[in-house]
Design an enzyme around this catalytic site. Structure first.
Site, PDB file in Angstrom:
ATOM      1  N   GLY A 151       0.823  -1.197   0.000  1.00 32.18           N
ATOM      2  CA  GLY A 151       0.000   0.000   0.000  1.00 32.18           C
ATOM      3  C   GLY A 151       0.860   1.252   0.000  1.00 32.18           C
ATOM      4  N   CYS A 152       0.221   2.373  -0.304  1.00 32.65           N
ATOM      5  CA  CYS A 152       0.966   3.628  -0.419  1.00 32.65           C
ATOM      6  C   CYS A 152       1.464   4.084   0.948  1.00 32.65           C
ATOM      7  CB  CYS A 152       0.109   4.694  -1.082  1.00 32.65           C
ATOM      8  SG  CYS A 152      -1.527   4.912  -0.355  1.00 32.65           S
ATOM      9  N   TYR A 153       0.572   4.177   1.929  1.00 30.64           N
ATOM     10  CA  TYR A 153       1.020   4.562   3.269  1.00 30.64           C
ATOM     11  C   TYR A 153       2.074   3.589   3.799  1.00 30.64           C
ATOM     12  CZ  TYR A 153      -2.789   8.027   3.890  1.00 30.64           C
ATOM     13  OH  TYR A 153      -3.635   9.107   3.802  1.00 30.64           O
ATOM     14  N   THR A 190       4.239   1.771   2.294  1.00 25.74           N
ATOM     15  CA  THR A 190       5.544   1.970   1.646  1.00 25.74           C
ATOM     16  C   THR A 190       6.283   3.135   2.281  1.00 25.74           C
ATOM     17  OG1 THR A 190       4.799   1.041  -0.452  1.00 25.74           O
ATOM     18  CG2 THR A 190       6.659   2.559  -0.546  1.00 25.74           C
ATOM     19  N   SER A 191       5.587   4.256   2.453  1.00 24.56           N
ATOM     20  CA  SER A 191       6.270   5.436   2.999  1.00 24.56           C
ATOM     21  C   SER A 191       6.717   5.197   4.435  1.00 24.56           C
ATOM     22  CB  SER A 191       5.369   6.666   2.904  1.00 24.56           C
ATOM     23  OG  SER A 191       4.466   6.741   3.984  1.00 24.56           O
TER      24      SER A 191
END
Lengths: 344, 344, 344, 344
Positions: free
Chosen positions: D148-150, D152-153
């Protein structure tokens, strides 16, 4: 191909570095800047961290390494005109992104830029770098005057009709909308975020310095003395120009005839896209790319043709077009290094 | 003064509630909505928490309390026309913010709105609620057709010249730029944040439904059959319309004559501001207020007058103008409840 | 009540003029500015055209008319401290919007603002102008230190818990997000539109000058030496601060107990709104208003309370709070002139 | 390498098409969509006009041409789980961008996604496609669960510390800020332009479905049962996630030790950039690129480490990472087709 970029820290310069760094054939050997001499490039523009870390040098001919064949000048108007004669004398080819060599008539330059041109002899030697019009003469150019952002969007929209002699020139009204990056990178009150977001305004109504540049090429294409009404507007977005152009044709044309004229004119030109109806140009569809999107509607009620033209002002309106010109100067396919798709 | 607001949850309805709630003389007795019946208003629009907590009801005449004298209809086009006849028959006065009663000719309504008008008899009885033009006849109105947002910005810019007969109508080009709230509150692909921020586009080129509304009043003012070219654009901001209007005058006028014409026409009209040069209208200067800012430049090179007009589309372009009309209906000073300054 | 506004052209000053101009009891007699002396106010801020046209004067005590009882200082940090002693000596009451009189300990001022305080004697006399905490002592104040924008949003969120002694101070993390107007009106590279739109960043991590101001009041309320982690962020919007506050309570509390604590603490305080679940604060719901919206969630998995607090940084975070303080100084109802609803 | 993209019209799908079209080794043979079957791709996404004009097909295994070796599933959560088993059974390799195969524990999937997992057997076979952690095991994967995007960060920011066992897990607070494209392409009220521009808000406080995904990998890396506090926020920009992470270390470390830990962990990983102080990550510096920018500050006053992490949610947070995984699956250099620089 070894190149130098002068004025590398402004927005056009920064786009040049981005595009040239990704270009398969170009190598940036020298980057010049008046304001950050001695600084590593990615400290000024951190998006380049780990990708491009050359040190900024003064915009000084004597420091440019000999192997550099081509110099991109992205300096402010006025500075270029002072520097270019020496660059040419030293045997460099120059693509100048300033307005200094776009007008062939030095008197016009003085009128619109408020300064006597310091190198009027060069004006007639510079080639106006709009490849869709001047592709044949560009390969031999020593000095290319890279078009302005507004002129690029307007001229690509009007060139086929101007060339065909179809336009009733007295009827032409150009209403252009630009993102804020067109104003450059220097902070000013008018471009301070809280002053320009959530708002739209016109500026320099009827006296913007891009007017004579537009009229010059249209006059040339049509062999008539063209005068146009042009109003630029500021829109709260970073990139993009949308020009809405209103005109009447000299004779009745069917939609098919207009389509055909544009298709023929732009046949073989990779960066001009004629959008099929009902799609009309929107600046987001060209963001980050070298495309110019065109579309038109005929307003039967009033007999006006309304042409829409969208570009990314920093790419097709500046750095991308400069790279396209570089490709032509060096005999490369026009699209080389410019195949990035728009970034939604 | 007890009032009802139907369509209270849309953007125009929401602005009506904001302005009426702060109005020293009006009292909102009833709020109607098709979509949130039974919900407390501040649960739909939390900005009203602790300020306004009426419960939403159906937009149904029979439920509106008797003491309500005036009904604001902020329903979608088409719904108003179905409801208004009964409201009038029940003795209510109506200010209708939809387009349903703006065009006097039912054939035009059918052409531009794609529907046979269900109450054509009322069209000639409705007063077009542009107070700067119709202030004298508004106090007696039973039904006020509140102008559209684009028409308000355009008509206030052109009314003095149209009234004076100075305009060469064949020359008129109107290029308008609107914020996204003009598209209403219903989510749609084109107004999804990532699809419309950082971009600008034209839409409905030459066939926007506000065209006949603009032409109707200009024809009336000038006693000529007026046809205009009008192109709306979408700009990434919430509020605001900037109209850029290009035209030629029938005879030469000095700048002073034009200024004088506008000053006389708008003398005593509190909401039209004639900006002194070099200031030109920007939508941020009217944000949240009922002002319409006007400015102009004469392009000597082409003989065109360029007029700029800025309003907040939700205030002077909708709810604010409706409240201004209400004030006139009830004999109050025009500015009552509308003195909020623009919110930078 | 006759008042003066010094620093009237900055964003806080501009909001003061907006609010005071609409205030039923205040009259602006004098507006001072360092940068536009001699200019009519609406030429600097055209939104005031036809509404407020006083001429800007130097920020000089001797020029302020005698009848002025209260001076709002919206000058930059440092300038206020130089000017305020003389204003007080001349018998004026002062509401200072700078940070110069917020810290009671001159050593802290020196540490965080990098300057020896020029009037340390006044520090203990200034009343910290957070009415929800200091309402009882404000009426008698000669000098009010108007709170910072971040501190206002954080302190209103934490005051009830701090006052009750419920917070495990070692656990407090504050993550705040601000619009760009918080950076002031002077153009700078970081706030140039293309540099800050379409992006978010943290800045001054752990060393923002508002930290001691927050810790001072929390220490006072809790009678403990409070240290907090605070990180401000820049968000691409004009107005608004959202603070997200993470903490653990010293003992288990039911949701009902927390609600009750807040309800009791803010009972009778018109500008703090406790949003009912599931609604959480969003900055748009307070835009242009003096409200502070609060909401909270308990994260059962980690035992943390997460509190959300939203204000308009220019209103409740600056000018609106200053007017609220003025009302208290003059014995007016706290809401006087501050009843404008949020502008969606 | 012939590939298919299912869910090609959503934002992640659209980025996949952009990146794969420019990839020197991949060829898109099939694009599937539930909503635009039969439509040419560039009519849905006009930015692809003249570049990519495949026709959209149903997301149906039987229609995918045999030579396709790899299928990218960018379908909504739930739809992927129904389709992937058949794709694998047919011998295709799959990179799934949905959340359906990220959690190894089907009970967690049921808790957080509200649905019994339809293919629980596959959960233990899927490789979590975070190349900076799983680069060694990815080449052999048949099914890659793209993060997911969150997550990953967050995970790239915490992996080195988690792996080293340095984190006091009880102290971890993650405050994340995302652009609106993270919410997908379907229009909804909350993402209607006027509802989300000029505002910031938190949402799904403490119960966002990315929490277990974050905790799973951190638990794995640290060999401890990790629980974290996570709050996502919506920021008015198209692209970008900035995560601000607060934590305490288990023992004192010098800044040099922390730097060294990160440098060693990310040595040889081309897409993680450790920004040198004073530079901190900003989302604009990674826009359009596959970079993850990391930076940190130690807050000595409170003993907290504050880590900042910025990615483009659609690139490193979705499509770019998927292409990076594809490169690893096929033994290509990790950067292949991902060398586009950020677009300022």
């Amino acid at each position: 191909m070894k190149v130098a970029v002068l004025g590398a820290t402004g927005y056009a310069g920064c786009e040049l570095v981005r595009l040239l760094h990704q270009h398969p054939r170009a190598e940036i050997e020298y980057i010049g800047s008046r304001s950050h001499v001695g600084t590593t490039y990615h400290l000024v523009h951190p998006q380049f961290f780990r990708a491009f870390g050359l040190e900024l040098q003064p915009p000084d001919l004597n420091l440019i390494p000999d192997p550099v064949e081509l110099v991109f000048c992205a300096l402010p108007h006025g500075r270029s005109a002072d520097l270019v004669p020496d660059l040419l004398a030293a045997g460099k080819r120059v693509i100048d992104l300033s307005a200094d060599f776009r007008l062939r008539n030095p008197a016009l330059y003085e009128t619109w830029y408020g300064r006597v041109h310091p190198a009027p002899d060069l004006l007639s030697k510079a080639i106006y770098g709009l490849p869709e019009v001047n592709r044949e003469v560009l390969p031999g150019a020593a000095l290319v005057a890279n078009p302005g952002c507004y002129p690029t969007s307007v001229l690509l929209a009007l060139a086929p009709l101007a060339n065909a002699g179809w336009i009733d020139w007295d009827s032409v009204v150009i209403d252009a909308k630009s993102g804020v990056s067109g104003a450059g990178r220097s902070p000013r009150q008018a471009f301070h975020f809280p002053e320009c977001t959530e708002s739209v305004k016109a500026y320099r109504v009827g006296d913007h310095q891009h007017i004579p540049e537009i009229e010059q090429l249209l006059s040339h294409l049509s062999s008539e003395a063209v005068t146009i009404t042009f109003t630029p507007h500021l829109v709260p977005m970073i990139r993009g120009i949308l020009s809405t152009i209103y005109l009447r044709l000299r004779q009745n044309c069917s939609p098919g005839q207009i389509d055909q004229l544009y298709e023929q004119f732009y046949d073989g030109h990779p960066f001009v896209r004629l959008l099929p109806p009902p799609q009309l140009p929107e600046t987001r569809f060209v963001r980050g790319s070298n495309f110019c999107d065109l579309g038109w509607r005929f307003d039967q009620r009033t007999g006006r043709l309304v042409i829409l033209s969208a570009i990314d002002n920093l790419v097709k309106g500046a750095a991308g077009q400069a790279v396209q010109n570089m490709n032509l100067l060096f005999g490369l396919p026009e699209e080389t290094g410019l195949t990035q798709l728009p970034l939604f």
